[in-house]
Design a protein around this motif. Structure first.
Motif, PDB file in Angstrom:
ATOM      1  N   ILE A   1       0.851  -1.180   0.000  1.00 39.99           N
ATOM      2  CA  ILE A   1       0.000   0.000   0.000  1.00 39.99           C
ATOM      3  C   ILE A   1       0.891   1.234   0.000  1.00 39.99           C
ATOM      4  N   PHE A   2       0.684   2.101  -0.975  1.00 42.81           N
ATOM      5  CA  PHE A   2       1.421   3.359  -1.044  1.00 42.81           C
ATOM      6  C   PHE A   2       0.463   4.507  -0.756  1.00 42.81           C
ATOM      7  N   ILE A   3       0.843   5.384   0.169  1.00 42.25           N
ATOM      8  CA  ILE A   3       0.051   6.565   0.491  1.00 42.25           C
ATOM      9  C   ILE A   3       0.758   7.759  -0.117  1.00 42.25           C
ATOM     10  N   VAL A   4       0.129   8.417  -1.060  1.00 44.86           N
ATOM     11  CA  VAL A   4       0.761   9.553  -1.730  1.00 44.86           C
ATOM     12  C   VAL A   4      -0.042  10.829  -1.473  1.00 44.86           C
ATOM     13  N   ASN A   5       0.627  11.953  -1.579  1.00 46.13           N
ATOM     14  CA  ASN A   5       0.028  13.279  -1.366  1.00 46.13           C
ATOM     15  C   ASN A   5      -0.676  13.403  -0.013  1.00 46.13           C
ATOM     16  N   PRO A   6      -0.055  12.941   1.066  1.00 47.36           N
ATOM     17  CA  PRO A   6      -0.714  13.078   2.370  1.00 47.36           C
ATOM     18  C   PRO A   6      -0.670  14.520   2.852  1.00 47.36           C
ATOM     19  N   PRO A   7      -1.758  15.013   3.442  1.00 48.27           N
ATOM     20  CA  PRO A   7      -1.731  16.364   4.017  1.00 48.27           C
ATOM     21  C   PRO A   7      -0.814  16.387   5.230  1.00 48.27           C
ATOM     22  N   SER A   8      -0.425  17.569   5.641  1.00 50.73           N
ATOM     23  CA  SER A   8       0.532  17.698   6.745  1.00 50.73           C
ATOM     24  C   SER A   8       0.002  17.089   8.032  1.00 50.73           C
ATOM     25  N   PHE A   9      -1.291  17.238   8.314  1.00 51.91           N
ATOM     26  CA  PHE A   9      -1.821  16.704   9.560  1.00 51.91           C
ATOM     27  C   PHE A   9      -1.821  15.186   9.566  1.00 51.91           C
ATOM     28  N   PHE A  10      -1.903  14.558   8.367  1.00 48.83           N
ATOM     29  CA  PHE A  10      -1.895  13.102   8.308  1.00 48.83           C
ATOM     30  C   PHE A  10      -0.555  12.553   8.791  1.00 48.83           C
ATOM     31  N   ARG A  11       0.503  13.280   8.510  1.00 47.92           N
ATOM     32  CA  ARG A  11       1.821  12.819   8.944  1.00 47.92           C
ATOM     33  C   ARG A  11       1.902  12.774  10.466  1.00 47.92           C
ATOM     34  N   VAL A  12       1.251  13.748  11.117  1.00 47.18           N
ATOM     35  CA  VAL A  12       1.209  13.743  12.580  1.00 47.18           C
ATOM     36  C   VAL A  12       0.416  12.535  13.065  1.00 47.18           C
ATOM     37  N   ILE A  13      -0.739  12.310  12.435  1.00 45.97           N
ATOM     38  CA  ILE A  13      -1.576  11.169  12.811  1.00 45.97           C
ATOM     39  C   ILE A  13      -0.807   9.866  12.598  1.00 45.97           C
ATOM     40  N   TRP A  14      -0.118   9.770  11.487  1.00 42.86           N
ATOM     41  CA  TRP A  14       0.608   8.547  11.160  1.00 42.86           C
ATOM     42  C   TRP A  14       1.706   8.282  12.193  1.00 42.86           C
ATOM     43  N   SER A  15       2.369   9.322  12.656  1.00 43.42           N
ATOM     44  CA  SER A  15       3.428   9.137  13.645  1.00 43.42           C
ATOM     45  C   SER A  15       2.875   8.593  14.961  1.00 43.42           C
ATOM     46  N   VAL A  16       1.607   8.909  15.257  1.00 41.89           N
ATOM     47  CA  VAL A  16       0.967   8.403  16.475  1.00 41.89           C
ATOM     48  C   VAL A  16       0.502   6.972  16.283  1.00 41.89           C
ATOM     49  N   VAL A  17      -0.055   6.673  15.118  1.00 43.07           N
ATOM     50  CA  VAL A  17      -0.660   5.376  14.858  1.00 43.07           C
ATOM     51  C   VAL A  17       0.374   4.308  14.524  1.00 43.07           C
ATOM     52  N   GLN A  18       1.442   4.694  13.868  1.00 43.62           N
ATOM     53  CA  GLN A  18       2.421   3.743  13.348  1.00 43.62           C
ATOM     54  C   GLN A  18       2.909   2.716  14.378  1.00 43.62           C
ATOM     55  N   PRO A  19       3.231   3.119  15.600  1.00 44.82           N
ATOM     56  CA  PRO A  19       3.715   2.120  16.571  1.00 44.82           C
ATOM     57  C   PRO A  19       2.661   1.093  16.974  1.00 44.82           C
ATOM     58  N   LEU A  20       1.392   1.362  16.713  1.00 42.63           N
ATOM     59  CA  LEU A  20       0.313   0.463  17.129  1.00 42.63           C
ATOM     60  C   LEU A  20      -0.038  -0.579  16.078  1.00 42.63           C
ATOM     61  N   ILE A  21       0.488  -0.440  14.878  1.00 42.31           N
ATOM     62  CA  ILE A  21       0.140  -1.339  13.784  1.00 42.31           C
ATOM     63  C   ILE A  21       1.022  -2.573  13.814  1.00 42.31           C
ATOM     64  N   ASP A  22       0.425  -3.717  13.529  1.00 44.04           N
ATOM     65  CA  ASP A  22       1.160  -4.971  13.481  1.00 44.04           C
ATOM     66  C   ASP A  22       2.359  -4.836  12.547  1.00 44.04           C
ATOM     67  N   PRO A  23       3.548  -5.274  12.960  1.00 42.10           N
ATOM     68  CA  PRO A  23       4.752  -5.105  12.136  1.00 42.10           C
ATOM     69  C   PRO A  23       4.643  -5.693  10.740  1.00 42.10           C
ATOM     70  N   VAL A  24       3.940  -6.834  10.614  1.00 42.44           N
ATOM     71  CA  VAL A  24       3.788  -7.450   9.288  1.00 42.44           C
ATOM     72  C   VAL A  24       2.960  -6.549   8.380  1.00 42.44           C
ATOM     73  N   THR A  25       1.881  -5.987   8.942  1.00 45.57           N
ATOM     74  CA  THR A  25       1.055  -5.058   8.168  1.00 45.57           C
ATOM     75  C   THR A  25       1.825  -3.786   7.862  1.00 45.57           C
ATOM     76  N   LEU A  26       2.598  -3.322   8.840  1.00 45.60           N
ATOM     77  CA  LEU A  26       3.342  -2.080   8.667  1.00 45.60           C
ATOM     78  C   LEU A  26       4.353  -2.182   7.527  1.00 45.60           C
ATOM     79  N   GLU A  27       4.917  -3.364   7.344  1.00 41.38           N
ATOM     80  CA  GLU A  27       5.892  -3.555   6.275  1.00 41.38           C
ATOM     81  C   GLU A  27       5.282  -3.334   4.897  1.00 41.38           C
ATOM     82  N   LYS A  28       3.975  -3.494   4.792  1.00 42.94           N
ATOM     83  CA  LYS A  28       3.307  -3.354   3.498  1.00 42.94           C
ATOM     84  C   LYS A  28       3.047  -1.885   3.139  1.00 42.94           C
ATOM     85  N   ILE A  29       3.074  -1.004   4.136  1.00 42.04           N
ATOM     86  CA  ILE A  29       2.621   0.371   3.939  1.00 42.04           C
ATOM     87  C   ILE A  29       3.804   1.314   3.752  1.00 42.04           C
ATOM     88  N   ARG A  30       3.721   2.137   2.736  1.00 44.77           N
ATOM     89  CA  ARG A  30       4.749   3.147   2.499  1.00 44.77           C
ATOM     90  C   ARG A  30       4.051   4.504   2.353  1.00 44.77           C
TER      91      ARG A  30
END
Length: 376
Positions: free
Chosen positions: A276-305
């Protein structure tokens, strides 16, 4: 580095109270839940001694369910794999699954062809991978899938007319476009540009109609675009374009649609998400992603860029990790001569919808019709 106070402000914005409901906890206690426009619960205890850390953690988990659904991982996605060193056990008797296909909405006395009694090669292994090789859980998930398919008529969805196809395509930007290095199907979507108001006002369509359309597109991917149960072509590459996404979009009908779509695809199409590729994220999404990222299963996280930069070169370079440059649309910096929405896969889908809609109108097709003679 984003300061702590900005994080706190975003946390407050994303947890504004809409309504309060009671929610049972595993400890037997009851707590109250704040519900956002996305219907995601944000917890606080009914007792005064609730720890602040627990409240913050529950807010983060709520936010995780929203973001992961947006990324098409789904809250229910379990991307675990059995060990390649241990051969998967054989599937249970076919009669087990045959019975599962008979539900209260189906004619249990209707004859079943022999092909309906057996699973496609590789399907059982997909469910084992999705359940850490737990046979009982895999059986249950597969039974639930077959019941859902029977109730929703999924085996016939690609044979039925879809008169709203073109207006949905007009106001819901999504398309297949060629393939990855290993032949994986590639799918592009722009959630922020879904115009549900236009679909409702012009065509009287609801979220349920959109979910039905999404189910059809998903079925088309695995029946026509890439009919594989094993190997790299059994998993798709998804590009989610968040251009135009606003903070308030996280509490509207669009996110409701995205979450429901992510839920049923995760439940009934396990082990189908490759990258999964996330492109053109708004600035606030990057903040949200930094909070959520540690909670996501590592196997799933490997799929997301998440491609933080919005310039086309950065997007192209990221997509080229999985997709050849000549298969990337020019919109994203690639050299594909085919415009997004006009790929062979999209033409095939439109031809199929035209075929089905014309049949309803009484228009005859030739004896050599590809769709009439297809085994899909």
């Amino acid at each position: 580095m984003i300061s702590t106070w900005i994080r706190k402000i975003l946390s407050i914005l994303l947890t504004n109270m809409i309504s309060i409901t009671t929610f049972p906890m595993s400890t037997g206690r009851e707590c109250k839940a704040l519900r956002l426009g996305t219907k995601a619960p944000v917890f606080f205890s009914s007792r005064d001694d609730e720890d602040d850390n627990d409240r913050r953690r529950n807010r983060s988990l709520s936010l995780k369910s929203i973001v992961v659904s947006l990324l098409r991982g789904g809250h229910y996605d379990v991307a675990n794999h059995y060990s390649e060193m241990i051969p998967p056990p054989p599937p249970p008797p076919s009669q087990f699954f045959h019975n599962a296909q008979n539900c209260h909405q189906c004619d249990v006395n209707a004859p079943r062809s022999p092909s309906n009694l057996y699973l496609p090669s590789g399907m059982w292994e997909r469910y084992l991978r999705a359940t850490k090789n737990n046979q009982r859980e895999a059986q249950q998930r597969l039974t639930d899938t077959l019941q859902w398919r029977a109730q929703e008529g999924m085996d016939d969805i690609l044979n039925n007319p879809h008169p709203s196809f073109y207006i949905i395509k007009k106001y819901y930007p999504h398309a297949f476009h060629l393939h990855g290095y290993n032949g994986e199907p590639v799918y592009y979507e722009c959630p922020a540009k879904i115009n549900l108001d236009a679909l409702k006002n012009e065509a009287g369509l609801s979220i349920d109609h959109m979910l039905r359309h999404y189910a059809l597109v998903t079925e088309f991917m695995w029946k026509y675009v890439s009919p594989h149960e094993n190997g790299p072509r059994s998993k798709g590459i998804t590009v989610i374009d968040l251009e135009g996404m606003r903070l308030r979009d996280f509490a509207g009908d669009v996110i409701s649609f995205v979450k429901q779509a992510a839920k049923f695809t995760s439940l009934y199409y396990p082990e189908r998400s490759g990258n999964i590729f996330i492109v053109n994220p708004p600035s606030f999404f990057r903040v949200i992603w930094s909070v959520v990222q540690p909670l996501i299963d590592p196997v799933t996280l490997e799929k997301i860029r998440v491609v933080k930069s919005s310039d086309r070169d950065s997007i192209r370079n990221s997509l080229m990790e999985r997709i050849p440059m000549e298969n990337i649309p020019a919109r994203y910096g690639g050299s594909s001569y085919i415009a997004l929405g006009y790929s062979p896969e999209e033409r095939l889908l439109k031809d199929l919808m035209d075929h089905n809609n014309n049949h309803v109108k009484g228009m005859q097709t030739s004896s050599g019709c590809y769709f009439c003679n297809s085994s899909h």
